[in-house]
Design a protein around this motif. Structure first.
Motif, PDB file in Angstrom:
ATOM      1  N   PHE A 103      25.370   4.677  26.531  1.00 13.82           N
ATOM      2  CA  PHE A 103      24.591   5.546  25.639  1.00 13.82           C
ATOM      3  C   PHE A 103      24.851   7.034  25.932  1.00 13.82           C
ATOM      4  O   PHE A 103      25.129   7.815  25.013  1.00 13.82           O
ATOM      5  N   VAL A 107      26.408   9.713  23.389  1.00 12.47           N
ATOM      6  CA  VAL A 107      25.628  10.856  22.888  1.00 12.47           C
ATOM      7  C   VAL A 107      26.477  12.119  22.981  1.00 12.47           C
ATOM      8  O   VAL A 107      26.515  12.937  22.051  1.00 12.47           O
ATOM      9  N   ALA A 112      26.398   7.930  19.441  1.00  6.44           N
ATOM     10  CA  ALA A 112      25.534   6.950  20.130  1.00  6.44           C
ATOM     11  C   ALA A 112      24.848   6.022  19.118  1.00  6.44           C
ATOM     12  O   ALA A 112      24.558   6.412  17.988  1.00  6.44           O
ATOM     13  N   ILE A 137      14.383   7.103  16.753  1.00 12.97           N
ATOM     14  CA  ILE A 137      15.758   7.613  16.846  1.00 12.97           C
ATOM     15  C   ILE A 137      15.806   9.068  16.382  1.00 12.97           C
ATOM     16  O   ILE A 137      16.434   9.925  17.015  1.00 12.97           O
TER      17      ILE A 137
ATOM     18  N   VAL B 154      22.560  10.225  17.369  1.00 16.51           N
ATOM     19  CA  VAL B 154      22.229   8.798  17.540  1.00 16.51           C
ATOM     20  C   VAL B 154      21.964   8.144  16.182  1.00 16.51           C
ATOM     21  O   VAL B 154      21.403   8.759  15.284  1.00 16.51           O
TER      22      VAL B 154
END
Lengths: 405, 366
Positions: A103, A107, A112, A137, B154
């Motif tokens: 992760f 990122v 990610a 998120i 993300v």
């Protein structure tokens, strides 16, 4: 005349008290609905979710914290991957959220991904989880898109730039939220009134015809109006006697051990002790209290009048029970039970305008949850008109029925 | 007396009774349809909160945001309104909220600025408020990703357990079939046995040389057949109105038949216990809704918590919903396999018959 009215009312009260089946017939369906609402309260909002944080990095931990902090949306439990798989198979969780091992690196490369494994068994449940995960998120890169940011960010003049270039300035209409249970308990109270007022009075009237006591009544010198008024009074008194403690309890549940949400007792204990009178509301301002009492009285009289009409029309206890129960279901749902009529399709809204309980539910919600009594006059006027009309019709029909023997 | 003769005589008599009570039977079937309609009403308010949209910007990005709001997991039913109309509708409780996209929104987004959109929410109902509060960031996230704005790091990668989502109303109406079976079959079963006590014929029954089992079987088979016919109307309504067709039709049929049998037996037992139709009918009405909700009717019961799930195992509707959702939509809503649900239903039917028989004999002897 007063003696006749009181005599009839007293007789009906005595019959009620000697008829546990009739009391059960009137109360049980409504109490069933109350328990249903309490169970529903437990199932709306939060969904059980497993969180698997495989990332050992700082950013992965932060993502995990954001997810865990949203206690309002999830009942989250940290698990290993294999535990989570078992849990979703056993239906102990509705979804698995995985923060993957790479992760932090992802990122840094702006690529990610947080994996969501979702048991999309029905769209309502699945959408709840999708919305909640998406919010978490979004919060990672735009902290103001979290609940606190929505409520106390741009709406209070604090705006932080975010990569999505849109922020939310939320303004809530009222200082306190009304819980799902509080919102839905009002139709339940109306259902109790309908069940006792309509079904109970209809049963008493039908019973007079089945047992032939109606003939004795017509031979009495009392006259039809005192008899109808007396029956209305008896029906209203018994309705008030059963509903008043329910409403009264609703306002003091704050102070009853294990009833209030804040009591610290397990959720199921709170539900068991408080349903169906868990209003847990503060006592309203005097004008709203008067409105509340007026509406409750008007809806009681309306249902009692309708009950007399039904009893005279059908004259069979079994049929009256079935029709009364069917009618109660329609009056409850079309009046706004479990739903907000204003949010339903246009044709249902139109149908609902012809259902007296919709005015009662709307008026009671205004009196308890809204600062202004918008529409209260109309609600009370419609209910009063329904009460007068049903009693007048009942009086006329009773005279006609007795004349025909 | 030969068992079969007693059985047929009892069945014929029960049919005659039901014929003379046509209105009661019709009202029982109506109650079942009513529940179906009402469950649908409940389903209608489960999504798409009515929100006013005031768009003071006519640029590309405002349209992009509106598209994202509309696509945000069935969250909003957006209504274009003037500011004045929206405020009036919100005050009258006809809207959940108002979303206002300010003038210059697109230009500012183009320049890379963050623009706040004003959202007024009638937070009278915490459930709807939560939905809106969660859906807004979800829509904004989708909006940002659609235009590939730099800085968003993300994303969500969703992997669904099932190949397709089942819409809420088709999900609810299938579970409502179990509820309907309980209402119709339960009431007719109760009527069949309670009548013997109401008319004092239980003593004659006991004194006759006919087998109690044959008499009871004759009564219940007719009650179940009538209940099955009424339920068939509901099943047809589900197919024709909602277009919900079972993926495993034979299993659906078998389960519905099983439900009718169980609930007729359960109703008969209740009728013997209470000895009055007037007491049994409201009790069934009162029982049916909480049992329905605590049975996986709205979502798999175990998601509501372990204690609610454990209690659900006492209710036949839990197992019936488990099999029906599998037969209609191919989805599992109980952790137990479908055959276990079926076995549990069969066991409950047997227990109900045994209890009713025992009770009829005992009471008749008094």
């Amino acid at each position: 005349m007063i003696a006749s009215v009181w005599g009839m009312a007293r007789n009906d009260l005595a019959v009620w008290l000697r008829s546990p089946a009739a009391i059960a017939a009137a109360l049980l369906p409504a109490l069933g609905m109350g328990i249903l609402v309490a169970v529903l309260t437990n199932s709306v909002g939060q969904q059980p979710v497993a969180l698997v944080t495989q990332s050992k990095g700082r950013l992965g931990a932060r993502m995990g914290k954001i997810l865990e902090a949203d206690a309002e949306a999830y009942l989250i439990e940290e698990m290993t991957a294999s535990e989570a798989e078992r849990a979703i198979g056993d239906q102990r969780v509705a979804a698995i959220i995985v923060v993957p091992e790479n992760f932090d690196e992802a990122v840094a490369g702006r690529k990610a991904v947080v994996d969501l494994y979702l048991n999309n068994v029905d769209i309502d449940l699945a959408d709840d989880i999708r919305r909640s995960v998406a919010r978490s998120i979004a919060e990672f890169d735009a902290p103001q898109l979290g609940l606190l940011g929505e409520l106390h960010g741009p709406s209070e003049g604090i705006l932080l730039p975010n990569p999505y270039r849109v922020a939310v300035a939320e303004h809530n209409m009222r200082a306190t939220n009304v819980s799902f249970l509080q919102y839905q308990v009002i139709p339940i109270v109306v259902l109790v009134i309908v069940s006792i007022g309509l079904l109970g009075t209809a049963l008493l009237t039908a019973r007079d015809f089945e047992r032939g006591t109606a003939k004795l009544m017509i031979l009495s010198p009392a006259g039809r109006l005192p008899l109808v008024v007396g029956r209305s009074l008896g029906g209203s008194l018994i309705t008030i006697a059963l509903v008043a403690p329910l409403v009264g309890l609703g306002f003091v549940t704050h102070y009853i051990p294990y009833c209030a949400d804040t009591s610290g007792a397990p959720r199921w204990v709170t539900i068991l002790f408080s349903a169906p009178c868990a209003w847990t509301l503060s006592v309203p301002f005097w004008s709203h209290a008067v409105a509340l009492i007026a509406l409750l009285a008007a809806v009681t009289l309306t249902t009692v009048g309708m009950g007399i009409l039904l009893g005279i029309a059908v004259r069979d206890e079994k049929l009256v029970t079935m029709i009364g129960l069917n009618a109660a279901v329609y009056l409850f749902f079309l009046g706004g039970g479990f739903t907000t009529v204003a949010f339903l399709p246009e044709w249902i809204q139109t149908a609902s305008r012809f259902v007296p309980t919709s005015y009662a539910i709307e008026g009671l919600r205004q009196a308890l949850f809204y600062p202004d009594l918008v529409g209260f006059g109309t609600d009370l006027a419609v209910l009063s008109a329904c009460a007068v009309l049903s009693l007048a019709l009942a009086s006329g029909m009773l005279a006609r029925a007795w004349r025909k023997g | 007396m030969i068992w079969t003769r007693a059985f047929f005589a009892s069945a014929t008599l029960e049919l005659a009774h039901l014929k003379s009570n046509r209105a009661f039977v019709a009202l029982t079937a109506l109650a079942a349809v009513s529940f179906l309609v009402m469950v649908r009403l409940f389903g209608l308010t489960g999504s798409r909160a009515p929100m006013a949209l005031i768009n003071d910007d006519r640029g590309t990005y405002s349209q992009g945001l509106i598209d994202a709001l509309l696509a945000a997991h069935h969250s909003f039913a957006l209504k274009n309104m003037s500011e004045e109309d929206a405020a009036k509708a919100l005050g009258a409780g006809r809207l959940v909220g108002i979303i206002k996209i300010p003038a210059g929104f697109s230009k500012n987004v183009e320049r890379g600025k963050t623009i706040p959109i004003d959202v007024q929410i009638d937070n009278v109902n915490v459930d709807l408020t939560n939905d809106v509060q969660r859906a807004l960031p979800a829509a904004i996230l989708a909006f940002g990703h659609r235009y590939n704005f730099p800085g968003a790091r993300v994303q969500v990668a969703e992997h669904d357990v099932l190949s397709h989502d089942t819409n809420y109303i088709p999900y609810l109406v299938v579970s409502a079939l179990a509820l309907d079976a309980m209402v119709i079959a339960g009431i007719l079963g109760a009527l069949a046995t309670a009548r013997e006590f109401e008319r004092k014929t239980i003593k004659l029954l006991r004194l006759s040389p006919a087998s109690t089992g044959a008499v009871l079987a004759g009564k219940l088979i007719v009650a179940a057949a009538v209940a099955g016919t009424a339920l068939a109307i509901t099943v047809l309504a589900i197919v024709l109105i909602y277009g919900v067709v079972p993926v495993a039709p034979w299993m659906a049929l078998l389960t519905l038949g099983g439900c009718v049998a169980i609930f007729t037996c359960f109703g008969a037992w209740l009728g013997v216990q209470l000895q009055r139709t007037l007491a049994a009918v409201p009790l069934l009405f009162g029982l049916v809704m909480p049992l329905y909700v605590d049975s996986g009717a709205l979502e798999p019961t175990r998601f509501d918590g372990e204690w609610i799930w454990r209690i659900a195992h006492l209710s036949p509707i839990y197992y019936a919903v488990g099999v029906l959702e599998w037969a209609y939509h191919g989805i599992r809503v109980t952790p137990e396999p479908v055959y276990v649900d079926l076995l549990a239903l069969a066991a409950m039917a047997l227990v109900s018959v045994a209890l009713t028989l025992g009770r009829l004999r005992k009471r008749g002897a008094q």
